[in-house]
Design an enzyme around this catalytic site. Structure first.
Site, PDB file in Angstrom:
ATOM      1  N   THR A  36       0.821  -1.217   0.000  1.00 51.46           N
ATOM      2  CA  THR A  36       0.000   0.000   0.000  1.00 51.46           C
ATOM      3  C   THR A  36       0.850   1.260   0.000  1.00 51.46           C
ATOM      4  O   THR A  36       0.466   2.278  -0.573  1.00 51.46           O
ATOM      5  CB  THR A  36      -0.900   0.002   1.268  1.00 51.46           C
ATOM      6  OG1 THR A  36      -1.801  -1.094   1.159  1.00 51.46           O
ATOM      7  CG2 THR A  36      -1.705   1.277   1.389  1.00 51.46           C
ATOM      8  N   ASP A 104       1.692  -6.549  -4.324  1.00 52.30           N
ATOM      9  CA  ASP A 104       0.841  -6.585  -3.136  1.00 52.30           C
ATOM     10  C   ASP A 104       1.395  -7.754  -2.324  1.00 52.30           C
ATOM     11  O   ASP A 104       1.625  -8.837  -2.878  1.00 52.30           O
ATOM     12  CB  ASP A 104      -0.620  -6.852  -3.559  1.00 52.30           C
ATOM     13  CG  ASP A 104      -1.576  -6.803  -2.376  1.00 52.30           C
ATOM     14  OD1 ASP A 104      -1.325  -7.489  -1.371  1.00 52.30           O
ATOM     15  OD2 ASP A 104      -2.573  -6.069  -2.467  1.00 52.30           O
ATOM     16  N   THR A 136       1.665  -4.639   4.077  1.00 48.83           N
ATOM     17  CA  THR A 136       1.480  -4.990   5.491  1.00 48.83           C
ATOM     18  C   THR A 136       0.903  -6.397   5.689  1.00 48.83           C
ATOM     19  O   THR A 136       1.073  -6.981   6.750  1.00 48.83           O
ATOM     20  CB  THR A 136       0.551  -3.973   6.188  1.00 48.83           C
ATOM     21  OG1 THR A 136      -0.744  -4.021   5.577  1.00 48.83           O
ATOM     22  CG2 THR A 136       1.109  -2.570   6.121  1.00 48.83           C
ATOM     23  N   ASP A 137       0.232  -6.935   4.652  1.00 45.45           N
ATOM     24  CA  ASP A 137      -0.471  -8.207   4.859  1.00 45.45           C
ATOM     25  C   ASP A 137       0.461  -9.344   5.282  1.00 45.45           C
ATOM     26  O   ASP A 137       0.130 -10.114   6.180  1.00 45.45           O
ATOM     27  CB  ASP A 137      -1.214  -8.620   3.579  1.00 45.45           C
ATOM     28  CG  ASP A 137      -2.436  -7.740   3.311  1.00 45.45           C
ATOM     29  OD1 ASP A 137      -2.837  -6.997   4.223  1.00 45.45           O
ATOM     30  OD2 ASP A 137      -2.973  -7.796   2.186  1.00 45.45           O
TER      31      ASP A 137
HETATM   32  N1  ASP Z   1      -2.607  -5.623   0.483  1.00 47.91           N
HETATM   33  C1  ASP Z   1      -1.552  -4.705   0.889  1.00 47.91           C
HETATM   34  C2  ASP Z   1      -0.243  -5.478   0.896  1.00 47.91           C
HETATM   35  O1  ASP Z   1      -0.012  -6.251   1.781  1.00 47.91           O
HETATM   36  C3  ASP Z   1      -1.837  -4.117   2.217  1.00 47.91           C
HETATM   37  C4  ASP Z   1      -0.834  -3.105   2.713  1.00 47.91           C
HETATM   38  O2  ASP Z   1       0.256  -2.953   2.219  1.00 47.91           O
HETATM   39  O3  ASP Z   1      -1.175  -2.409   3.706  1.00 47.91           O
HETATM   40  O4  ASP Z   1       0.555  -5.316   0.000  1.00 47.91           O
END
Ligand code: ASP
Length: 398
Positions: A36, A104, A136-137
């Protein structure tokens, strides 16, 4: 490549101060993997990574690039380098390497972990520290697996991301990147870490617990390594003290035949058997409470027993966010009795990636792998003889 060196300059500010101050040049490598942090919405209205725009965005932000400092200290700036505004007497030059494709983090696979580990290895000697910009995932999986893949680390490697893209207002990207660069460039933290929302956490103790909050991560069974509030405060007692005699080494042979079984009241022996069958080599069990499963269903126990007999490595962790597996009930002792390994207070991310790495080591006997899994290899678990008090576990505000 710039040399890491210190130079003396005279500072004369508005007639008030005239003194000599040591400016120290630091260098940080930034591996931009995706997430993200650099996403934009596409035509379908959903977030996707966009290549080749992140560097220009960083360069346009005065919080992320000081053109005055750059021309003064780094007149030959390469087209992927930037200079952070001065922090204390440190001038940090950082170099952005953008992955292709940007991902992602839900799309990451084992080969991406191996690429990151290889990039850390290739650049380790040229930088004071390394920052990884990541979605973050699955950030906690990456920070966990890197901790097991890398041995003898003497410098900080910090994985960070953001809840709001750097291309949007109110983004947390600037704060997370700035602090990660400062911690990676200027501090002796010889660990794979995760930085988020003003906290530096041990990577293999970290787990994502919140979807939309800035404080998305917790280290439920271990205290933070540092707090970056108005001052940066290192928690020295929580930071590893590696043996300098252990050489820096990176292993890239991982075993992907590792599965997760989460227990639930309606689980059946055939469900268990289907996960445990060949080519499964390692399994993380997420059991109830203190490490318990139904002890009154012999077929379930039998399925696990047969897998242990085939040398499948089974590690038992609790589904609870906080606390450690310990045989205080018959429903937990039954697992220990058949040779299931206690994963103590490991996160799921740590237990799974530890299995991938330990099973991937060539030339180890089955018993040696079992021993490694029981051991506290990289600060990922609290051994049985360490109490919560001397584990510096002051992170109870979940
Ligand atoms: N779907 C995203 C990822 O993990 C979520 C994020 O980065 O906050 O790449």
């Amino acid at each position: 490549m710039f040399q890491v060196k210190s130079i003396k300059i005279d500072i004369f500010e508005m007639g008030k101060i005239s003194r000599s101050e040591e400016i120290v040049k630091k260098q940080v490598l930034v591996l931009y993997v995706g997430g993200t942090i650099g996403m934009k919405k596409n035509d379908d209205g959903v977030y996707v990574p966009v290549p080749h725009i992140f560097y220009d965005q960083l360069k346009s932000l005065p919080e992320m690039h000081d053109s005055g400092l750059a021309s003064k200290y780094f007149p030959d700036l390469a087209d992927n380098q930037l200079v952070l505004p001065q922090f204390e007497n440190n001038v940090i030059l950082y170099q952005l390497v953008e992955y292709d494709p940007l991902l992602d983090s839900s799309n990451l696979t084992m080969s991406d972990w191996i690429k990151m580990a290889n990039d850390i290895k290739a650049n380790y000697n040229d930088f004071n520290g390394i920052v990884i910009l990541h979605g973050t995932d699955t950030l906690a999986y990456t920070s966990s697996v890197l901790s097991f893949m890398i041995k003898g680390l003497q410098k900080p490697v910090i994985v960070t991301g953001a809840q709001i893209s750097i291309f949007e207002i109110r983004s947390d990207a600037i704060n997370n990147i700035q602090n990660s660069l400062i911690l990676a460039g200027c501090y002796q933290i010889p660990e794979i870490c995760a930085f988020f929302d003003h906290k530096l956490l041990r990577g293999n103790r970290t787990t994502k617990v919140r979807l939309t909050k800035f404080n998305a991560y917790r280290s439920p069974n271990y205290g933070p390594l540092a707090n970056a509030e108005t001052a940066i405060e290192l928690k020295d007692g929580n930071i590893m003290k590696p043996d300098p005699a252990v050489p820096f080494e990176v292993t890239t042979t991982l075993n992907s035949n590792v599965r997760v079984i989460t227990f639930f009241p309606t689980i059946t022996p055939s469900m268990l058997e289907s996960v445990l069958q060949e080519p499964t080599a390692g399994v993380v069990i997420q059991s109830y409470g203190a490490g318990n499963i139904p002890s009154n269903q012999p077929e379930l126990i039998d399925a696990l027993k047969k897998a242990v007999a085939r040398n499948v490595l089974i590690v038992n962790i609790t589904v609870c966010l906080q606390g450690s597996v310990v045989s205080i009930y018959d429903t937990g002792k039954v697992l220990a009795d058949i040779g299931v390994i206690s994963g103590r207070d490991m996160t799921l991310e740590a237990a799974l990636t530890k299995l991938c790495v330990v099973l991937g080591y060539p030339d180890l006997s089955h018993d040696q792998r079992v021993e490694l899994l029981k051991q506290n290899m990289r600060g990922e678990l609290t051994p049985l003889d360490v109490t919560d008090d001397n584990n510096n576990n002051n992170n109870n505000n979940l």
